[in-house]
Design an enzyme around this catalytic site. Structure first.
Site, PDB file in Angstrom:
ATOM      1  N   GLY A  46      37.196  14.964  28.193  1.00 15.58           N
ATOM      2  CA  GLY A  46      37.742  14.493  26.933  1.00 15.58           C
ATOM      3  C   GLY A  46      37.449  13.008  26.767  1.00 15.58           C
ATOM      4  CD  GLN A  51      39.562   7.360  26.990  1.00 17.33           C
ATOM      5  OE1 GLN A  51      39.430   8.409  26.375  1.00 17.33           O
ATOM      6  NE2 GLN A  51      39.536   7.306  28.305  1.00 17.33           N
ATOM      7  CB  CYS A  91      42.404   8.334  32.606  1.00 17.65           C
ATOM      8  SG  CYS A  91      42.140   7.447  31.063  1.00 17.65           S
ATOM      9  CG  LEU A  92      36.373   9.592  31.451  1.00 15.61           C
ATOM     10  CD1 LEU A  92      35.450   9.988  30.312  1.00 15.61           C
ATOM     11  CD2 LEU A  92      35.722   9.881  32.804  1.00 15.61           C
ATOM     12  CG  HIS A 133      44.744  12.303  28.947  1.00 13.84           C
ATOM     13  ND1 HIS A 133      45.091  11.965  30.237  1.00 13.84           N
ATOM     14  CD2 HIS A 133      43.741  11.442  28.604  1.00 13.84           C
ATOM     15  CE1 HIS A 133      44.344  10.952  30.647  1.00 13.84           C
ATOM     16  NE2 HIS A 133      43.504  10.615  29.671  1.00 13.84           N
ATOM     17  CD  GLU A 134      41.100  12.546  25.882  1.00 13.70           C
ATOM     18  OE1 GLU A 134      41.001  11.362  25.531  1.00 13.70           O
ATOM     19  OE2 GLU A 134      40.843  12.936  27.035  1.00 13.70           O
ATOM     20  CG  HIS A 137      43.426   7.661  25.645  1.00 14.96           C
ATOM     21  ND1 HIS A 137      43.595   6.539  26.419  1.00 14.96           N
ATOM     22  CD2 HIS A 137      42.926   8.612  26.487  1.00 14.96           C
ATOM     23  CE1 HIS A 137      43.218   6.790  27.670  1.00 14.96           C
ATOM     24  NE2 HIS A 137      42.813   8.046  27.735  1.00 14.96           N
TER      25      HIS A 137
HETATM   26  O1  K1U Z   1      40.615  10.688  28.416  1.00 19.19           O
HETATM   27  C1  K1U Z   1      39.926  10.613  29.396  1.00 19.19           C
HETATM   28  O2  K1U Z   1      39.865   9.580  30.018  1.00 19.19           O
HETATM   29  C2  K1U Z   1      39.145  11.824  29.882  1.00 19.19           C
HETATM   30  C3  K1U Z   1      39.858  12.595  30.990  1.00 19.19           C
HETATM   31  C4  K1U Z   1      40.559  13.783  30.355  1.00 19.19           C
HETATM   32  C5  K1U Z   1      41.566  14.493  31.200  1.00 19.19           C
HETATM   33  C6  K1U Z   1      41.224  15.103  32.387  1.00 19.19           C
HETATM   34  C7  K1U Z   1      42.162  15.771  33.148  1.00 19.19           C
HETATM   35  C8  K1U Z   1      43.452  15.860  32.708  1.00 19.19           C
HETATM   36  C9  K1U Z   1      43.795  15.226  31.542  1.00 19.19           C
HETATM   37  C10 K1U Z   1      42.860  14.561  30.778  1.00 19.19           C
HETATM   38  C11 K1U Z   1      38.819  13.056  31.994  1.00 19.19           C
HETATM   39  O3  K1U Z   1      37.917  13.749  31.660  1.00 19.19           O
HETATM   40  S1  K1U Z   1      38.992  12.534  33.631  1.00 19.19           S
HETATM   41  C12 K1U Z   1      37.633  13.329  34.477  1.00 19.19           C
HETATM   42  C13 K1U Z   1      37.866  14.773  34.742  1.00 19.19           C
HETATM   43  O4  K1U Z   1      38.975  15.237  34.726  1.00 19.19           O
HETATM   44  C14 K1U Z   1      36.721  15.669  35.023  1.00 19.19           C
HETATM   45  C15 K1U Z   1      35.464  15.198  35.251  1.00 19.19           C
HETATM   46  C16 K1U Z   1      34.412  16.064  35.510  1.00 19.19           C
HETATM   47  C17 K1U Z   1      34.616  17.406  35.530  1.00 19.19           C
HETATM   48  C18 K1U Z   1      35.865  17.906  35.307  1.00 19.19           C
HETATM   49  C19 K1U Z   1      36.928  17.041  35.048  1.00 19.19           C
HETATM   50 ZN    ZN Z   2      42.155   9.002  29.425  1.00 18.15          ZN
END
Ligand code: K1U
Ligand code: ZN
Length: 167
Positions: A46, A51, A91-92, A133-134, A137
């Protein structure tokens, strides 16, 4: 398409409340495409416009392994929530940190698609968590704000140290 740079916590700009999109036009569709490319490259499931320092109500989500189920949401609103469950989140904008957060198990979301057409979606599991979560943000909230003050301080110090080391 372009890769966008992602703001890192505790950058103050992550606290900005995003404005609603007034018109879904070519500029918004380019933003969606650039955000999708940035999310896939990270990699993540996401990304919110906040972000990438664009303060408009746009999020993209794709929880598929094949990276072919992109869901853009413009002006998303959660209109119903049901149940509660704890799940590990990442979270990225908070690289390398994974913590458990309690959120609604199921949500109903109203939004506009990339053509400006309204739609309603019922989501559960990872999709429901990711959408919540998004949308946080877009409201200027990062998931670490659900954690204790002590954990938030430790995460801030760790990421600030990491930033200094990579400068
Ligand atoms: O909003 C963001 O920073 C993105 C975030 C979204 C999220 C993930 C997990 C739970 C809640 C919200 C991410 O994508 S973090 C990276 C991640 O979870 C992932 C990366 C590669 C493959 C699968 C998952
Ligand atoms: Zn995030």
């Amino acid at each position: 398409m372009a890769l966008l740079s992602i703001l890192h916590y505790p950058d103050q700009r992550l606290q900005t409340v995003a404005a609603p999109v007034k018109e879904v036009n070519a500029e918004i569709r380019k933003l969606i495409d650039d955000m999708a490319q940035t999310m896939y490259a990270a990699p993540g499931v996401g990304l919110a416009a906040t972000q990438v320092n664009v303060h408009k109500q746009v999020i993209v989500v794709d929880i598929s392994e094949s990276h072919d189920k992109l869901m853009p949401f413009i002006n998303p609103r959660i209109i119903a929530r049901d149940g509660a469950g704890e799940r590990e989140e990442g979270c990225l904008s908070v690289p390398g940190i994974y913590e458990k957060v309690t959120r609604a198990e199921r949500v109903t979301v109203e939004a506009l698609d990339r053509d400006g057409k309204p739609f309603t979606l019922h989501a559960d599991g990872l999709l429901a968590v990711c959408i919540q979560h998004e949308i946080d943000h877009l409201q200027g909230k990062v998931f670490v704000e659900y954690l204790s003050r002590l954990k938030q301080t430790r995460i801030k110090i760790k990421l600030q140290k990491l930033q200094r080391e990579t400068m």
